[in-house]
Design a protein around this motif. Structure first.
Motif, short mmCIF file in Angstrom:
data_model
loop_
_atom_site.label_atom_id
_atom_site.label_comp_id
_atom_site.label_asym_id
_atom_site.label_seq_id
_atom_site.Cartn_x
_atom_site.Cartn_y
_atom_site.Cartn_z
N VAL A 1 28.87 -38.16 -11.48
CA VAL A 1 28.61 -37.89 -10.06
C VAL A 1 27.72 -38.99 -9.52
N THR A 2 28.14 -39.57 -8.42
CA THR A 2 27.35 -40.63 -7.79
C THR A 2 26.06 -40.05 -7.23
N ASN A 3 24.97 -40.74 -7.46
CA ASN A 3 23.67 -40.32 -6.91
C ASN A 3 23.30 -38.90 -7.33
N PHE A 4 23.28 -38.69 -8.62
CA PHE A 4 22.91 -37.39 -9.19
C PHE A 4 21.52 -36.98 -8.71
N ARG A 5 21.41 -35.68 -8.41
CA ARG A 5 20.12 -35.12 -8.04
C ARG A 5 19.75 -33.93 -8.89
N SER A 6 20.70 -33.07 -9.23
CA SER A 6 20.37 -31.85 -9.96
C SER A 6 21.60 -31.32 -10.66
N LEU A 7 21.36 -30.50 -11.68
CA LEU A 7 22.45 -29.81 -12.37
C LEU A 7 22.08 -28.34 -12.44
N LEU A 8 23.02 -27.51 -12.07
CA LEU A 8 22.77 -26.08 -12.00
C LEU A 8 23.76 -25.33 -12.88
N TRP A 9 23.30 -24.24 -13.47
CA TRP A 9 24.17 -23.33 -14.22
C TRP A 9 24.21 -22.00 -13.49
N TYR A 10 25.42 -21.43 -13.40
CA TYR A 10 25.63 -20.13 -12.79
C TYR A 10 26.42 -19.24 -13.75
N LYS A 11 26.24 -17.93 -13.59
CA LYS A 11 27.03 -16.94 -14.32
C LYS A 11 27.89 -16.22 -13.28
N VAL B 1 32.20 -15.89 -16.75
CA VAL B 1 32.50 -17.31 -16.63
C VAL B 1 31.19 -18.02 -16.31
N TYR B 2 30.89 -19.06 -17.04
CA TYR B 2 29.67 -19.84 -16.82
C TYR B 2 30.05 -21.15 -16.14
N LEU B 3 29.48 -21.35 -14.96
CA LEU B 3 29.80 -22.51 -14.14
C LEU B 3 28.66 -23.51 -14.16
N CYS B 4 29.04 -24.77 -14.22
CA CYS B 4 28.08 -25.86 -14.12
C CYS B 4 28.35 -26.57 -12.79
N ALA B 5 27.30 -26.90 -12.06
CA ALA B 5 27.45 -27.61 -10.79
C ALA B 5 26.46 -28.76 -10.74
N VAL B 6 26.87 -29.86 -10.17
CA VAL B 6 25.99 -31.02 -10.03
C VAL B 6 25.78 -31.31 -8.55
N GLY B 7 24.52 -31.44 -8.16
CA GLY B 7 24.17 -31.76 -6.79
C GLY B 7 23.98 -33.26 -6.63
N SER B 8 24.49 -33.78 -5.52
CA SER B 8 24.40 -35.21 -5.26
C SER B 8 23.45 -35.49 -4.10
N ALA B 9 23.21 -36.77 -3.85
CA ALA B 9 22.31 -37.14 -2.76
C ALA B 9 22.88 -36.74 -1.41
N ASN C 1 23.96 -33.97 -0.68
CA ASN C 1 23.77 -32.51 -0.55
C ASN C 1 25.03 -31.71 -0.86
N GLN C 2 26.01 -32.35 -1.49
CA GLN C 2 27.19 -31.62 -1.96
C GLN C 2 26.95 -31.18 -3.39
N PHE C 3 27.63 -30.12 -3.77
CA PHE C 3 27.61 -29.65 -5.15
C PHE C 3 29.02 -29.69 -5.70
N TYR C 4 29.17 -30.31 -6.87
CA TYR C 4 30.46 -30.41 -7.53
C TYR C 4 30.46 -29.46 -8.73
N PHE C 5 31.45 -28.58 -8.75
CA PHE C 5 31.52 -27.58 -9.80
C PHE C 5 32.55 -27.96 -10.85
N GLY C 6 32.28 -27.55 -12.10
CA GLY C 6 33.28 -27.62 -13.13
C GLY C 6 34.19 -26.41 -13.05
N THR C 7 35.18 -26.36 -13.93
CA THR C 7 36.13 -25.25 -13.91
C THR C 7 35.58 -24.01 -14.61
N GLY C 8 34.46 -24.17 -15.31
CA GLY C 8 33.84 -23.02 -15.94
C GLY C 8 34.26 -22.83 -17.39
N THR C 9 33.42 -22.12 -18.13
CA THR C 9 33.75 -21.68 -19.48
C THR C 9 33.78 -20.16 -19.46
#
Lengths: 115, 110
Positions: B27-37, B86-94, B96-104
């Protein structure tokens, strides 16, 4: 309410019809996001608002999709001339402030089915 | 193109097992990584990670970020049936968008 609410919870419509999906964010949250989640996929960004204005609408797939947040609180996602491929769960999330360091709180989603 | 990849796609374990879920990102300009259930519809927040090497912990769940190798792991120890989700991973960019994975998709069998 305590959390983000979305209405309706389910919407079934016919191809070509117009639909509106509503999101009520947590009171005081200035940022509001819309996502679309297809089966087996993660949420896909559509648009986000900072206050009343759409700060980034780059995720809207085409001009049939439009969203508003006229008073900086409730938001409505509008889909014109619906297509079967629009079927998905539409999730709304809000956060206190916009930005990638702010936790998003999600609503339960609206499941849209286009027949 | 920005992307977030999670593995495995699905996992079935027995109660009491320990699991490790993986999330890698470009992810360009990474800012944060979040985990969701995500159990039914609404994803619920677990962790936000912004710094490498600092473990975040909440009960039986813990997570760590490696910004050099561009990945994060989510560990769940002594799994319970209530961890099935399902556990989702999301990455926040500069931007202010969040990109999600497909989940486990995790299933814990009694």
């Amino acid at each position: 309410g305590a959390g983000v609410s979305q209405t309706p919870s389910n919407k079934v419509t016919e191809k070509g019809k117009y639909v509106e999906l509503r999101c009520d964010p947590i009171s005081g949250h200035t940022a509001l996001y819309w996502y679309r989640q297809s089966l087996g996929q993660g949420p896909e960004f559509l648009i986000y608002f900072q206050g009343t204005g759409a700060a980034d609408d780059s995720g809207l797939p085409n001009d049939r999709f439009f969203a508003v947040r006229p008073e900086g609180s409730v938001s409505t996602l509008k889909i014109q001339r619906t297509e079967r491929g629009d079927s998905a769960v539409y999730l709304c999330a809000s956060s206190l402030l916009a930005g990638s360091y702010n936790e998003q709180f999600f609503g339960p989603g609206t499941r849209l089915t286009v027949l | 193109e920005d992307k977030v990849v999670q593995s495995p796609l699905s996992l079935v374990v027995h109660e009491g097992d320990t699991v490790t879920l993986n999330c890698s990102y470009e992810v360009t300009n990474f800012r944060s990584l979040l985990w969701y259930k995500q159990e039914k519809k609404a994803p619920t927040f677990l962790f936000m990670l912004t710094s490498s090497g600092i473990e975040k912990k909440s009960g039986r769940l813990s997570s760590i970020l490696d910004k050099k190798e561009l990945f994060s792991i989510l560990n769940i120890t002594a799994t319970q049936t209530g961890d099935s989700a399902v556990y989702l991973c999301a990455v926040g960019s500069a931007g202010n968008q969040f990109y999600f994975g497909t989940g486990t998709s995790l299933t814990v069998i009694p």
